[in-house]
Enzyme design. Sequence first.
Site, mmCIF file in Angstrom:
data_model
loop_
_atom_site.group_PDB
_atom_site.id
_atom_site.type_symbol
_atom_site.label_atom_id
_atom_site.label_comp_id
_atom_site.label_asym_id
_atom_site.label_seq_id
_atom_site.Cartn_x
_atom_site.Cartn_y
_atom_site.Cartn_z
ATOM 1 N N GLY A 102 0.898 -1.184 0.153
ATOM 2 C CA GLY A 102 0.035 0.059 -0.083
ATOM 3 C C GLY A 102 0.856 1.202 -0.048
ATOM 4 O O GLY A 102 0.455 2.272 0.511
ATOM 5 N N ALA A 104 1.845 3.386 -2.062
ATOM 6 C CA ALA A 104 1.562 4.455 -2.939
ATOM 7 C C ALA A 104 0.484 5.368 -2.480
ATOM 8 O O ALA A 104 -0.079 6.235 -3.276
ATOM 9 C CB ALA A 104 1.280 3.785 -4.464
ATOM 10 N N GLY A 105 -0.195 4.829 -1.287
ATOM 11 C CA GLY A 105 -1.109 5.626 -0.817
ATOM 12 C C GLY A 105 -1.035 6.818 0.067
ATOM 13 O O GLY A 105 0.224 7.263 -0.007
ATOM 14 N N ILE A 107 -1.059 7.274 3.353
ATOM 15 C CA ILE A 107 0.042 6.706 4.473
ATOM 16 C C ILE A 107 1.249 6.141 3.759
ATOM 17 O O ILE A 107 2.400 6.451 4.348
ATOM 18 C CB ILE A 107 -0.415 5.774 5.432
ATOM 19 C CG1 ILE A 107 -1.787 6.372 6.149
ATOM 20 C CG2 ILE A 107 0.274 5.052 6.405
ATOM 21 C CD1 ILE A 107 -2.680 5.539 6.995
ATOM 22 N N ASP A 128 1.863 -1.972 -4.458
ATOM 23 C CA ASP A 128 0.471 -1.347 -4.633
ATOM 24 C C ASP A 128 -0.305 -1.784 -5.376
ATOM 25 O O ASP A 128 0.175 -2.503 -6.611
ATOM 26 C CB ASP A 128 0.408 0.280 -4.349
ATOM 27 C CG ASP A 128 -0.769 0.772 -3.657
ATOM 28 O OD1 ASP A 128 -1.928 0.216 -3.694
ATOM 29 O OD2 ASP A 128 -0.553 1.697 -2.687
ATOM 30 N N ASN A 223 -7.218 -1.075 9.206
ATOM 31 C CA ASN A 223 -8.121 -0.867 10.051
ATOM 32 C C ASN A 223 -9.549 -1.837 9.868
ATOM 33 O O ASN A 223 -9.813 -2.081 8.727
ATOM 34 C CB ASN A 223 -8.937 0.628 10.240
ATOM 35 C CG ASN A 223 -7.935 1.449 10.961
ATOM 36 O OD1 ASN A 223 -7.517 0.987 12.148
ATOM 37 N ND2 ASN A 223 -7.632 2.576 10.643
ATOM 38 N N ASP A 253 -0.929 6.240 18.748
ATOM 39 C CA ASP A 253 -1.683 6.644 20.018
ATOM 40 C C ASP A 253 -0.498 7.046 21.121
ATOM 41 O O ASP A 253 -1.079 7.833 21.790
ATOM 42 C CB ASP A 253 -2.407 5.469 20.744
ATOM 43 C CG ASP A 253 -3.523 4.928 19.734
ATOM 44 O OD1 ASP A 253 -4.230 5.665 19.077
ATOM 45 O OD2 ASP A 253 -3.894 3.817 19.793
ATOM 46 N N ARG A 256 0.553 10.620 19.902
ATOM 47 C CA ARG A 256 -0.446 11.604 20.261
ATOM 48 C C ARG A 256 -0.281 11.888 21.723
ATOM 49 O O ARG A 256 -0.302 13.096 22.178
ATOM 50 C CB ARG A 256 -1.751 11.153 19.837
ATOM 51 C CG ARG A 256 -2.034 11.273 18.411
ATOM 52 C CD ARG A 256 -3.176 10.673 17.970
ATOM 53 N NE ARG A 256 -3.428 10.908 16.481
ATOM 54 C CZ ARG A 256 -4.163 10.201 15.739
ATOM 55 N NH1 ARG A 256 -4.951 9.109 16.287
ATOM 56 N NH2 ARG A 256 -4.506 10.574 14.488
ATOM 57 N N HIS A 280 -6.812 -0.116 19.697
ATOM 58 C CA HIS A 280 -6.384 1.078 18.745
ATOM 59 C C HIS A 280 -7.701 1.635 17.883
ATOM 60 O O HIS A 280 -7.934 1.927 16.890
ATOM 61 C CB HIS A 280 -5.691 0.468 17.819
ATOM 62 C CG HIS A 280 -4.958 1.510 16.657
ATOM 63 N ND1 HIS A 280 -4.526 2.588 17.058
ATOM 64 C CD2 HIS A 280 -4.965 1.725 15.351
ATOM 65 C CE1 HIS A 280 -3.933 3.251 16.070
ATOM 66 N NE2 HIS A 280 -4.402 2.756 15.020
#
Length: 415
Positions: A102, A104-105, A107, A128, A223, A253, A256, A280
């Site tokens: 993933g 090339a996305g 994130i 990707d 997710n 988390d 943050r 999460h």
Amino acid sequence: MAERRIDPEDGAAYTWEEFSAYYAGKYKKKAVEAYWEECEKRGRTRASAKAKAKDEAWGKKAEPKAAPKAGEGQGQSEGQGQGQGCEGEVKSAGNFKVCVCGGAGGIGQPLSMLMALDPNVKELCVFDLSVAMVPPAGVAADLGHLERKSEVKGYVMEVGQKPIDNLKECLTGCDLVLVPAGMPRKPGMTRDDLFKVNADIAKGIVEACAKFCPDAVLGLVVNPVNSIVPAMAELYKKKGLDPLKIVGVTTLDVVRANKFCGEIMNKNPNYINVPVVGGHAGTTILPLFSQDKVAKLIPEDKIPDLDKHVQDAGTDVVNAKSGKGSATLSMAYAGARLGRSVLAGLMGKKRTECAYVKSDITDLPYFASKVQFGEKGVSKVLPIGELNEYETKRMEEVKAQLKGEIETGLKYAED
């Protein structure tokens, strides 16, 4: 034989090449050289004197000497917990292969860049689908111009094809696979809808990893993490592989919590390490402010709002982007932080980060807590530690919510 010196931070011996590669880009060259010279005196000075010398070499005061090195994880705390037994052969620094699935996305691109900058990454693969916002080959070509030794390659797969049929070259020999692939939640989608779509995406990648790089650590950002990780870990277990190779990336988390505490207390967040346990998502996110020397000084009446601030931080980003995006840059930063800790562990420099893994430290089979990374990946799942009254009450909420989300993942793995 090349000379080795002891790094007083973890007590392990390194050559100058390994030592300088690890600190490159994190401190000025002269500071690294000064620290190296101090390491030579390990046999003639007491630990306290060495710690002071190290702080002077970095140009710091002695007071924050217990803080993590260059933002690398949450220190070197040890404890009893679930482990993998004896450690394997230590791998050499600067010689790891990493894949971002993933890549090339939203994130994936910044995460790929941060891993390409890591001095321990020799080869980076960006994978990707053909429908990605940009071709992965383009991301690889772009990153290939950075002033780093890492070789970057792009790999693409058409929609509908299976990763296990396409990713042999991409995954073979990988030490770390980071997976920010998956679909974001869209209007009208339930959590169950999102899980089914993303679980199938994760399953394809995990099956390919099981075949081509079964010893690699898999960092999942897909997710809902609370359900995806149990599902994928159980699939690994069915294949006779170590379920602790499947690691849920909950580092954001922690990042943050550290940042928000720093803002309240007017302190540098680099010197704050708030463990975040549970899961999460939403109420399953439990920051243990009482376990950090700075955060525990925050007035008690401010803790509930600060706790909620950490839980809702992802929604805050979505709202700030007016629904046109989610937490991509901070997630990439957090994923790279975990990735650096994993690679440091693989080369024998143990690191501790909070992560969501198979666990026996509570009555739930999966739980986020401090995890120690060593030569084979996860070497210890560390205990939660002492909780105050507020955290004890919140823990019951965490378990009640997390239990159902874990069961969703376990049921998927049974089908």
